[in-house]
Write an enzyme that holds these catalytic residues in place. Sequence first.
Site, PDB file in Angstrom:
ATOM      1  N   ASN A 171     -15.689   6.695  -5.677  1.00  0.00           N
ATOM      2  CA  ASN A 171     -15.668   5.656  -6.719  1.00  0.00           C
ATOM      3  C   ASN A 171     -16.481   4.442  -6.270  1.00  0.00           C
ATOM      4  O   ASN A 171     -17.405   4.011  -6.963  1.00  0.00           O
ATOM      5  CB  ASN A 171     -14.195   5.274  -6.994  1.00  0.00           C
ATOM      6  CG  ASN A 171     -14.072   4.036  -7.877  1.00  0.00           C
ATOM      7  OD1 ASN A 171     -14.650   2.997  -7.589  1.00  0.00           O
ATOM      8  ND2 ASN A 171     -13.335   4.135  -8.963  1.00  0.00           N
TER       9      ASN A 171
ATOM     10  N   LYS B  37       0.854  -1.187   0.000  1.00  0.00           N
ATOM     11  CA  LYS B  37       0.000   0.000   0.000  1.00  0.00           C
ATOM     12  C   LYS B  37       0.884   1.228   0.000  1.00  0.00           C
ATOM     13  O   LYS B  37       2.025   1.172   0.469  1.00  0.00           O
ATOM     14  CB  LYS B  37      -0.887   0.019   1.259  1.00  0.00           C
ATOM     15  CG  LYS B  37      -2.130   0.862   1.095  1.00  0.00           C
ATOM     16  CD  LYS B  37      -3.213   0.112   0.351  1.00  0.00           C
ATOM     17  CE  LYS B  37      -4.427   0.945   0.092  1.00  0.00           C
ATOM     18  NZ  LYS B  37      -5.521   0.157  -0.501  1.00  0.00           N
TER      19      LYS B  37
ATOM     20  N   GLY C 233     -18.489   3.778  -3.366  1.00  0.00           N
ATOM     21  CA  GLY C 233     -19.865   3.992  -2.894  1.00  0.00           C
ATOM     22  C   GLY C 233     -20.783   4.430  -4.025  1.00  0.00           C
ATOM     23  O   GLY C 233     -21.912   3.931  -4.161  1.00  0.00           O
TER      24      GLY C 233
ATOM     25  N   ASP D  24      -6.494   4.460  -4.857  1.00  0.00           N
ATOM     26  CA  ASP D  24      -7.231   4.269  -3.603  1.00  0.00           C
ATOM     27  C   ASP D  24      -7.916   5.603  -3.306  1.00  0.00           C
ATOM     28  O   ASP D  24      -8.145   6.392  -4.238  1.00  0.00           O
ATOM     29  CB  ASP D  24      -6.271   3.839  -2.482  1.00  0.00           C
ATOM     30  CG  ASP D  24      -7.016   3.362  -1.237  1.00  0.00           C
ATOM     31  OD1 ASP D  24      -7.671   2.319  -1.295  1.00  0.00           O
ATOM     32  OD2 ASP D  24      -6.968   4.058  -0.193  1.00  0.00           O
TER      33      ASP D  24
HETATM   34  P1  NAD Z   1     -12.917   7.976  -3.102  1.00  0.00           P
HETATM   35  O1  NAD Z   1     -11.892   8.955  -2.789  1.00  0.00           O
HETATM   36  O2  NAD Z   1     -13.384   7.874  -4.510  1.00  0.00           O
HETATM   37  O3  NAD Z   1     -14.199   8.245  -2.186  1.00  0.00           O
HETATM   38  C1  NAD Z   1     -14.167   8.337  -0.805  1.00  0.00           C
HETATM   39  C2  NAD Z   1     -15.541   8.779  -0.328  1.00  0.00           C
HETATM   40  O4  NAD Z   1     -15.575   8.756   1.101  1.00  0.00           O
HETATM   41  C3  NAD Z   1     -15.917  10.198  -0.734  1.00  0.00           C
HETATM   42  O5  NAD Z   1     -17.280  10.249  -1.081  1.00  0.00           O
HETATM   43  C4  NAD Z   1     -15.710  11.013   0.555  1.00  0.00           C
HETATM   44  O6  NAD Z   1     -16.543  12.150   0.628  1.00  0.00           O
HETATM   45  C5  NAD Z   1     -16.112   9.963   1.575  1.00  0.00           C
HETATM   46  N1  NAD Z   1     -15.577  10.275   2.904  1.00  0.00           N
HETATM   47  C6  NAD Z   1     -14.345  10.720   3.245  1.00  0.00           C
HETATM   48  N2  NAD Z   1     -14.264  10.886   4.572  1.00  0.00           N
HETATM   49  C7  NAD Z   1     -15.470  10.528   5.076  1.00  0.00           C
HETATM   50  C8  NAD Z   1     -16.019  10.484   6.374  1.00  0.00           C
HETATM   51  N3  NAD Z   1     -15.297  10.873   7.432  1.00  0.00           N
HETATM   52  N4  NAD Z   1     -17.293  10.050   6.522  1.00  0.00           N
HETATM   53  C9  NAD Z   1     -18.020   9.684   5.444  1.00  0.00           C
HETATM   54  N5  NAD Z   1     -17.569   9.710   4.197  1.00  0.00           N
HETATM   55  C10 NAD Z   1     -16.306  10.125   4.014  1.00  0.00           C
HETATM   56  O7  NAD Z   1     -12.376   6.587  -2.548  1.00  0.00           O
HETATM   57  P2  NAD Z   1     -12.809   5.115  -2.996  1.00  0.00           P
HETATM   58  O8  NAD Z   1     -11.848   4.625  -4.010  1.00  0.00           O
HETATM   59  O9  NAD Z   1     -14.267   5.080  -3.262  1.00  0.00           O
HETATM   60  O10 NAD Z   1     -12.490   4.285  -1.654  1.00  0.00           O
HETATM   61  C11 NAD Z   1     -13.425   4.182  -0.588  1.00  0.00           C
HETATM   62  C12 NAD Z   1     -13.034   3.022   0.306  1.00  0.00           C
HETATM   63  O11 NAD Z   1     -12.984   1.828  -0.472  1.00  0.00           O
HETATM   64  C13 NAD Z   1     -11.654   3.140   0.964  1.00  0.00           C
HETATM   65  O12 NAD Z   1     -11.689   2.534   2.238  1.00  0.00           O
HETATM   66  C14 NAD Z   1     -10.757   2.329   0.041  1.00  0.00           C
HETATM   67  O13 NAD Z   1      -9.604   1.861   0.699  1.00  0.00           O
HETATM   68  C15 NAD Z   1     -11.719   1.212  -0.308  1.00  0.00           C
HETATM   69  N6  NAD Z   1     -11.365   0.501  -1.527  1.00  0.00           N
HETATM   70  C16 NAD Z   1     -11.278   1.143  -2.734  1.00  0.00           C
HETATM   71  C17 NAD Z   1     -10.986   0.409  -3.869  1.00  0.00           C
HETATM   72  C18 NAD Z   1     -10.969   1.016  -5.240  1.00  0.00           C
HETATM   73  O14 NAD Z   1     -10.863   0.274  -6.223  1.00  0.00           O
HETATM   74  N7  NAD Z   1     -11.115   2.335  -5.380  1.00  0.00           N
HETATM   75  C19 NAD Z   1     -10.729  -0.980  -3.784  1.00  0.00           C
HETATM   76  C20 NAD Z   1     -10.828  -1.591  -2.525  1.00  0.00           C
HETATM   77  C21 NAD Z   1     -11.155  -0.844  -1.409  1.00  0.00           C
END
Ligand code: NAD
Length: 411
Positions: free
Chosen positions: A217, A104, A219, A144
């Site tokens: 991304n 990571k 959610g 990420d």
């Molecule tokens: P992203 O940056 O696209 O989105 C993050 C979201 O979380 C945003 O909507 C932001 O407003 C929200 N957020 C931030 N702080 C917050 C808080 N305190 N309370 C509520 N919402 C909050 O990131 P992403 O890629 O969607 O990743 C989200 C999660 O999924 C992370 O934990 C990441 O590690 C995990 N993840 C992502 C991927 C991927 O392919 N992108 C793969 C596996 C796991």
Amino acid sequence: MKENAFSVAKKQLEDVVKIIKLERTIHNILVEPERIIQVELPVKMDNGEEKSFKAYRVQHNSALGPTKGGIRYHPDVNLDEVKALAMWMTWKCAIAGLPYGGAKGGVTLDPKKLSKKELERLSREYIKAIKNYIGPDKDIPAPDVYTNAQVMAWMLDEYEKQTGKHCPGVITGKPIELGGSLGREEATAQGGVFVLEEAMKTFGLKEKTVAIQGMGNVGGNTAKILHKKGFKIVGVSDSKGGVYDEKGLDVKKVLEHKEKTSSVINFSGSRNISNEELLELPVAILIPAALENQITKENAENVKAKIILELANGPTTPEADKILFKKEVFVVPDVLANAGGVVVSYFEWVQNNEGYYWKLEEVNEKLKKIMTKSFNSVYETSQRYKTDMRTAALILAVERVAQAIKLRGFG
Ligand code: NAD
């Protein structure tokens, strides 16, 4: 107080070590990363000022193959968090049966405070700092939190400039034009939905009300896919707060509203709620898709969902896990639920290595097979050991990695 993610990861490993009676020597290897890179990145800001940012790359374990894991830009990034996320990547790859270990990366900064040009310079500096330790057969970064395909494109370009050769397989989550895979952008969400459908079958859950924390991304795409499939999304949130409508939100319109106003809050016809309230909504399915340590011993008792699909990494603390298990909430753990991203990253890497690209249907069909198989292996392990899904997933992962370490002649 916020729990330290690495303490959580170590505690989870310790619990599994006891159950499978793993040798101490192997436990010692698994508890710490193989390599930690920690640097200050010098960046020239648009106003001519020079600033530096703390940056990390942690490679946890490479027994199963080159290491793999995303790069996070966030103000809370710290070494312990990156170490935890790297360890979880090792487990995630092992559960999905991918030929990878875990890694990571992260930079401590608030990306919203940097201009696009500043972010580009920072991303290029990051690659300059780690270029000798990454590569298609060494360590392969990906996106990420707050990093995306554009950031991967800058990073690929910098790596190719530094090494003087074309090398798309060094990084995944790239734009399609630069060797990205179809389906990668929504892969974590799509994989999560495949797993959710299996979990609902297994659990016998028919009710389809959903709350999602985080509209990035993962959610946002999950909300879109589930909405299309006829699920009722009643609550969603982002870093500024959430919205609730018991009749169900029009996901497309909520996302348009977020695009315009930079948040889901104040979406017309819905009620504003806090992120804390979102986690306690009366829904069948709760999907944390933001950050770690959201479901804790303080609020686990109030969770009403029957299934928690962990699309964020580390959203539930070990104490909360125990409470949820007692309440018979079926928690589909992060290392299983959100593996879709790394699975399609693996497909991207395979396509880059072969120079031959697949259709979207082929990507999704292969993704579904891996996600379904992983879910069923973890579920079967949970039945065999009479334990929760997280412990079962980690048992499976630790056994696979330990076996690889032993086959390599250690232990
Ligand atoms: P992203 O940056 O696209 O989105 C993050 C979201 O979380 C945003 O909507 C932001 O407003 C929200 N957020 C931030 N702080 C917050 C808080 N305190 N309370 C509520 N919402 C909050 O990131 P992403 O890629 O969607 O990743 C989200 C999660 O999924 C992370 O934990 C990441 O590690 C995990 N993840 C992502 C991927 C991927 O392919 N992108 C793969 C596996 C796991």
